[in-house]
Structure formats: structure tokens, C-alpha cells
Design a protein around this motif. Sequence first.
Motif, short mmCIF file in Angstrom:
data_model
loop_
_atom_site.label_atom_id
_atom_site.label_comp_id
_atom_site.label_asym_id
_atom_site.label_seq_id
_atom_site.Cartn_x
_atom_site.Cartn_y
_atom_site.Cartn_z
N THR A 21 0.84 -1.19 0.00
CA THR A 21 0.00 0.00 0.00
C THR A 21 0.88 1.24 0.00
O THR A 21 1.80 1.35 0.82
N PHE A 22 0.58 2.18 -0.88
CA PHE A 22 1.36 3.41 -1.00
C PHE A 22 0.52 4.59 -0.53
O PHE A 22 -0.70 4.63 -0.72
N VAL A 23 1.20 5.54 0.06
CA VAL A 23 0.58 6.81 0.43
C VAL A 23 1.38 7.93 -0.21
O VAL A 23 2.54 7.75 -0.60
N SER A 24 0.76 9.08 -0.31
CA SER A 24 1.38 10.24 -0.93
C SER A 24 1.70 11.28 0.13
O SER A 24 0.89 11.52 1.05
N GLU A 25 2.86 11.90 0.01
CA GLU A 25 3.26 12.98 0.90
C GLU A 25 3.76 14.14 0.05
O GLU A 25 4.58 13.95 -0.86
N LEU A 26 3.28 15.34 0.36
CA LEU A 26 3.62 16.54 -0.39
C LEU A 26 4.30 17.54 0.53
O LEU A 26 3.92 17.68 1.69
N SER A 27 5.28 18.23 0.02
CA SER A 27 5.93 19.31 0.77
C SER A 27 6.28 20.43 -0.19
O SER A 27 6.64 20.19 -1.35
N SER A 28 6.14 21.65 0.29
CA SER A 28 6.37 22.83 -0.54
C SER A 28 7.17 23.84 0.24
O SER A 28 7.03 23.96 1.46
N VAL B 123 8.93 6.55 -5.29
CA VAL B 123 9.12 7.56 -6.32
C VAL B 123 9.13 8.93 -5.65
O VAL B 123 8.28 9.22 -4.79
N ALA B 124 10.09 9.76 -6.01
CA ALA B 124 10.14 11.16 -5.57
C ALA B 124 10.10 12.04 -6.82
O ALA B 124 10.86 11.80 -7.77
N ARG B 125 9.24 13.03 -6.79
CA ARG B 125 9.10 13.92 -7.94
C ARG B 125 9.20 15.36 -7.45
O ARG B 125 8.38 15.82 -6.65
N TRP B 126 10.22 16.07 -7.93
CA TRP B 126 10.39 17.49 -7.61
C TRP B 126 9.80 18.34 -8.72
O TRP B 126 9.96 18.03 -9.92
N LEU B 127 9.15 19.41 -8.35
CA LEU B 127 8.65 20.41 -9.29
C LEU B 127 9.37 21.72 -8.99
O LEU B 127 9.25 22.27 -7.88
N LEU C 203 7.91 19.08 -3.60
CA LEU C 203 8.24 17.66 -3.63
C LEU C 203 6.99 16.82 -3.39
O LEU C 203 6.18 17.13 -2.51
N SER C 204 6.86 15.76 -4.18
CA SER C 204 5.79 14.77 -4.00
C SER C 204 6.44 13.39 -3.98
O SER C 204 7.26 13.07 -4.84
N VAL C 205 6.09 12.59 -2.98
CA VAL C 205 6.67 11.26 -2.84
C VAL C 205 5.55 10.23 -2.72
O VAL C 205 4.44 10.54 -2.26
N ARG C 206 5.87 9.02 -3.15
CA ARG C 206 5.02 7.85 -2.94
C ARG C 206 5.83 6.85 -2.12
O ARG C 206 6.89 6.40 -2.55
N ARG C 207 5.33 6.52 -0.96
CA ARG C 207 6.06 5.60 -0.10
C ARG C 207 5.15 4.48 0.36
O ARG C 207 3.93 4.62 0.50
N GLY C 208 5.76 3.33 0.60
CA GLY C 208 5.02 2.17 1.09
C GLY C 208 4.90 2.21 2.60
O GLY C 208 5.81 2.66 3.30
N VAL C 209 3.79 1.71 3.08
CA VAL C 209 3.55 1.72 4.53
C VAL C 209 3.54 0.32 5.12
O VAL C 209 3.54 0.17 6.35
N ASP C 210 3.50 -0.71 4.28
CA ASP C 210 3.48 -2.08 4.80
C ASP C 210 4.43 -2.97 4.00
O ASP C 210 4.07 -4.06 3.58
N THR C 211 5.64 -2.48 3.78
CA THR C 211 6.61 -3.24 3.01
C THR C 211 7.03 -4.49 3.77
O THR C 211 7.39 -4.43 4.96
N PRO C 212 6.99 -5.65 3.15
CA PRO C 212 7.40 -6.89 3.83
C PRO C 212 8.87 -6.84 4.23
O PRO C 212 9.71 -6.28 3.51
N VAL C 213 9.17 -7.44 5.34
CA VAL C 213 10.54 -7.49 5.86
C VAL C 213 11.14 -8.84 5.51
O VAL C 213 10.56 -9.90 5.79
#
Length: 764
Positions: free
Chosen positions: A26-33, A61-65, A163-173
Motif C-alpha cells: 500500500t502506498f501513500v502520498s506525501e507533499l511538501s512545498s 518515487v520522488a518527484r520534484w517540481l 516535492l511529492s513522494v510515494r512511499r510504502g507503509v506495509d513493506t514486507p521485511v
Amino acid sequence: MEARFLRALLVVALTACTSGDDGQVTFVSELSSKPAQKLSKYGWYGNVRLQRFHVPEETAVARWLFSVTKVNNFHCGQNNVTIHIRWGAPPVINPAGSVFPNATLWSPCLSLTLPAASHSSTTFNLSDPAPGDWYVAAHLPEDDGRIEQKGFPSCSYFFQPQLSVRRGVDTPVLQQGTFLQQTAAPDRPARLKLYVPEFASSLSVSVADCSSGEGTDFGNCSLVLRLGSSSLLHSPVTVNCSGTGCSAVLSNPHWGAWLRVVVESTRDNHTVAFSILSNYTVGCKPTSVGLKADDDIRKLRGNSSHANLTSTGNSSLSTDAVTYNNNSSPPFMSASACVWSVPVIYEELDVLSLRFTPVNGPNVSVTDTHPTLLTYPLHTQATGGTLNLQLTLNTTNVMLRNSSSVVACLSQWAPVLDLNHSHPCRTGHAVHLNASVAKAVVRLPFPHAATWYLSLQLTCNSSDCGNTSVVFVTPEVFVSACVEDCGTYGECRLLRSYSYLYSACVCKAGWNGWGCTDDSTAQSYGRQLLATLLLALSNLFFLPVIVVAIKRCYFTEASVYLFTMFFSTFYHACDQPGIAVMCIMDYDTLQYCDFLGSVCSIWVTILCMARIRNTFKYTLFLLGALLIAMSMQLDRKGLWNLLGPVICALLIMVTAWVFRGVRRRHCYPPSWKRWVLYLIPGATCALVGVCLYVLGGTEDNYYYTHSLWHILMASCVVFLLPPREKDRETLGWSRGWSWGWSWRPRVCGYTLCESGKDELYTVT
């Protein structure tokens, strides 16, 4: 204002299942400006606009604008904005191509170019970025040296990164030695993570039992296995899998960190199932020190006494360090250990000033059997300075053979414990000490925020080093704000980007470079002395102004001119960038008095030309001086600090002249000689001086254009200062205007009478 962080956790339902069994995450999005900042032309690092972004763990994925906006409508020419990106520390840039100081090592960063238009933007995408702080720096092209006066319209560009990122919240170990079943598709790679403990020398990840769900394709692994993250300079380890399986090996993995594992399918419209396994090898560990902390407290107390009593502490510690014989181990290390770890004290001395000190004394023993390891944790707050390493070989008691040397390796995230001759330092910075080179220095500007390791070992060309099996090295590791405090022709300045502090050198007298050591365009001492003399002695042209003012009985005006000449002379003698400098008082005081005197001189000169009554004139003198002093305190270099008094004084002068002209029904001043010989030449000098001051000044020609400005302003005052009133008495009583009340003093019972004839601006 602190950066606006729009940390909105927008859940993106990329999958319906969050279990690690089928590789779905599952991925979530985080934005910072960040707020838009005005860009500057590059002259030194202080002109760079630095921004810091945090990329969280498990970011896919990290995407800078990057957006650039021009706020002026007039033509500004074609300009490009240069953007630098670096992970872990601010980017070390060199747009001018200057020479770095000796023994200074730096890594290049990613640079982008964005054309500056009314509004332009570009994006930068990065897959599997390394977690942590990322730094973005932006600036305009190199400064052309033209001096822009504050308040005049100029081309303004504003830069805003987001900046906009997509990160996983339940990555298997992925556990050590345990198979994990996963699936991978072209549009849905399998993402896992595993933890790398300290002292892991190597790590391997294996893929096996590949199957696409079709019997004919059993054992066909069309997969790509990637280990690690992307940090621009370092890419993940990539292996193409075929057949029944594959494996990837990572040497010297980062200690104490999570390692990213990504498995992608290269077959279209096929989902591949596979098993994945991880293993790591612990090559060498130091001897455990146990749980008792009594020894540590004793060492800290001993170090405290060493700091207070430097001479006594040094002698006792160095004696202890050299008393054991060449064939014995140091008393604080175990002879059975494969690596000798030396404890280090971390001391914060000041802002961007840290010191690391071995607790057992300045000398560290180095042998040919095992490496000696020192650990230096470097936090984010220290990345804005310079990491300095200085190694000194102690040759007092032990002499090295010509074939023997001490190999040192400074590395980050993981140490290099195999210091052989062929590859002594594969992942760090190597330093060699021998009988001929007993001292070495390494400087790293803007070091990464990580744990740094220093490994030392004695190496010999032959298998046996002879009688010399233990040598002593003094490692000095510290963080300073700038490289050698920027030298003679530089100044180290502390800069701030919101809560992050960093430092840089601003060079002077034509010197350039990161540490102001590049003398390719440096000014000679003769030129520095010439510039100081021209700027200081050109103020002596106010001496004729003072003489003329005194001769015409303008004593108040003469005192203002004397004040201006004095402080302008010594301000410019103190304002020089080189070593030909003389400051009689604080620089800020000299600058304030110079600016105040210059504006007050213009103010009193124009009011004197107005020829108003002394009561009004001196009242305006004092009121104007107070208001000018207040405005100088608010904004010393503001445009209206000069234009305001000039415009007000000109309005008063024109009003007085028009009143006299209407009253006399004749142009005022009435004499054409006064216009031709005095007013027009004076106004011409003032106009030429203002144009030269505003439009003609550059950093290269400043010392003679500004000197010419002093001469033109002094000549202007000589021409424009009105002649002495014919009936002005020695005591300075003025006859005033015929209209309005006037006071006539009584002397010995007689009233001094005044002539009512108006003889203003008569040429004498």
C-alpha cells in the motif's frame, strides 16, 4: 517564515491486499512545498538559495517540481537558472571553475538548467531515492560585477521547489535465512526491505523457484533484482535473473540501516512467482566491553581533567601510550580481537564546531596484524561545515622502514577493514603515512550526515615488518565552519536556511575559491594600496568646499562638510577588501556617519541655495538632520534616504525662487553670469556624478569611479554654494526678507538697521 509543509497522507489504493505474501504494498502520498525565494547572481555561496527536503523511508518515487517566475515586465535578457541537487548534505558547487584548497575532496552533484521566463517549470523524477535529507540549491548565472543600487528597478526571479513522494507503509521485511514467497508483474514489482546490522561485511539476496503459473515456463526467471537506493552518485546493484534463479552480493553494506530490495518482471502480461532469501556475513567484531559503565565514567572524568590541565594531561597520556613494547597489544584492546576499536569522545564546541578526541590519549596504536577503528558520528547539524582529518605519525620512539607505511581509510556508513596494498580503500578516502610523509590532511566540505569510520593499519611490502610491529598515529578529526577560516583574503560567514545552518567563505581583493585560495584574479598589494588611497584621499577635495563656505560665512554648512570629509575618508580606508585597510573605529559606525554626512551635505547645500531666513533655514537644518538620521537607522542603503531629502530641499528652493521671481517680476537669480558660470556647471557636475554613481559602477572600476564621484560632488558644491550676502555683518546677523517680522539687536542703545535692498545672487 518556516517552510510550508503540506504533509497530507493521501492513501492511494493501488492494491486491495496489504499482506506481504503476494508482494502487494500500500502506498501513500506525501507533499511538501517551500516558499518562493528571490534568486541572485552567483558570486559566492551566500547568493545560493538552499532548500532542504526530507524523503522518508520506503519511498518508491520522488518527484520534484521546480518553478521560476519573473516579476518584472521589462526586457531582462535571457537568463538560465541553475539547480543543484544532492543527498545527505548541501551541494558543493563551483560555477566559476576556481581552484579548491589543497587536500580538499568533494563530490559532484546533479545539476539542472531551467530557462528563466515569465513563468517556467520543470520536473525531476527519481525512483527508489535514498531516505533522508535532500538539498536543492538554485542561483542565477555568475555575477558580472555591476553594482546595482538598492531601490532601482531590476530583473527579479523567484524560485519555488516542491516535492511529492510515494512511499510504502506495509513493506514486507526479509528476514535473515528465511525464504519469502513473492510475486512480481511488469506494473507491480515486489518491494521488500531488510535490516543490515553493524559489522556486516557482505550481504547476499537470492531469488529461486521462479514460476509464471504456466507449466511450460517453470524455472524461467525473467526478473530484475535490485539492491539499495539511488543517491544520484550511487545506483542500486542490479542483476538480471534468468534460468532457475540468481543472486546479488553487496560488499560493505551500510551498517545499521534498512536496505531496499526490488524485484521486477521483464515479461509482458506475466506475473512471476518466486522465493527470495537474504544472508549476511559478519566478518569481524571487536571485543565486547560488557554492561558496566564505570570505566566510561572514569574515562570521561579523565578527559575533563585533560581539557582543564592541557600540559599535564598531554604528558601523562602520551607517556602511557608509548610505554608498552612493540610486540604487545595496547592495554585498552584485546589481543584476540580481529579489529581494535578505539572509543572517541564527541564534543560540541560552538556552532558548526565539533571535536572528536580518543579517550585514551591523542596517540593511537596501529599494528600490522589488525586494523584500528575509530568511529565518528556526524549529525545533520554538522553537515553545513567542513570535516577535517589530520594524521600525524609519531616518529619519536619508532622509525618506519622505507618499505613500511600506515594506510588510513576514511569512509562513511561502513568501515573498510581489509587494508591491503592493491585496494586499500575501495569505498572511502585513502591516506598514506611513511618515513618521508609523516603528516597528511584531508578536508571534506559539507560532509554527509552519517557515521564516519577511520581505519588504520600498518602495511609492509614484505610479509614481516621486522621489529616495527606497532607505531603510533595522532588522529585529529574535527568539524570547522570553513576551510582554514577562509585564509587572509576571506571571511567565514554563517548562513541560514530556515532552521538549517551552514557556512561559506566570501572572498575579497580578487581572490576566489572555496577557501579563498585561488589567486588567479587576485589584486596585487600595489593595486589594493592605490584603491585605498584614491577612495580616501579623493575626499580631500572637500577642503576647497570648506574654505569657500567659511569665506562666505556659512559656518554651519562648513561644519557639515568637514564631518562628511572626515568620516568618508576613514570609512573608505576601512571598507577596503584587501590588507591595505585602516579602521579608526567600528566599521558600522564609520559607514553610518559617512552615509549620514553625505545626505546632510546635500540637504544643507540646497537649503542654502534657497536663501530663506536664517530662522527657518537652521530649523530645517536640524529637523532634516534628525529625520535623515532616523531613516539611515531604518534602511541605510535605501533609495529614498537620498531622494526624499533631495526632493524636499528642491521643492523648498524652487518655491523660494518662484516667490522672489514673482515678487520682483524678474527671473531669479537675476544675473545671467550666475547661471552660466555657477549654476549650470554645478548642476552638470551633479548630474554626471549621479549617472556615474548609479549606472557606471562595477566591482572592478569601483575604486576610481567612486573617487570621481567624490570629486564631482565636491566641485558641485563649490559651484552651487551661493555667494556671501553683502550686508552680512561679522557676527553673522542676517538682514532677512523684507516681508514678515525680524529682530534687530540693540548695541549700546542703538538699533542696528538693515538695508531693504535685495542683492541676492550678485556675482562678486
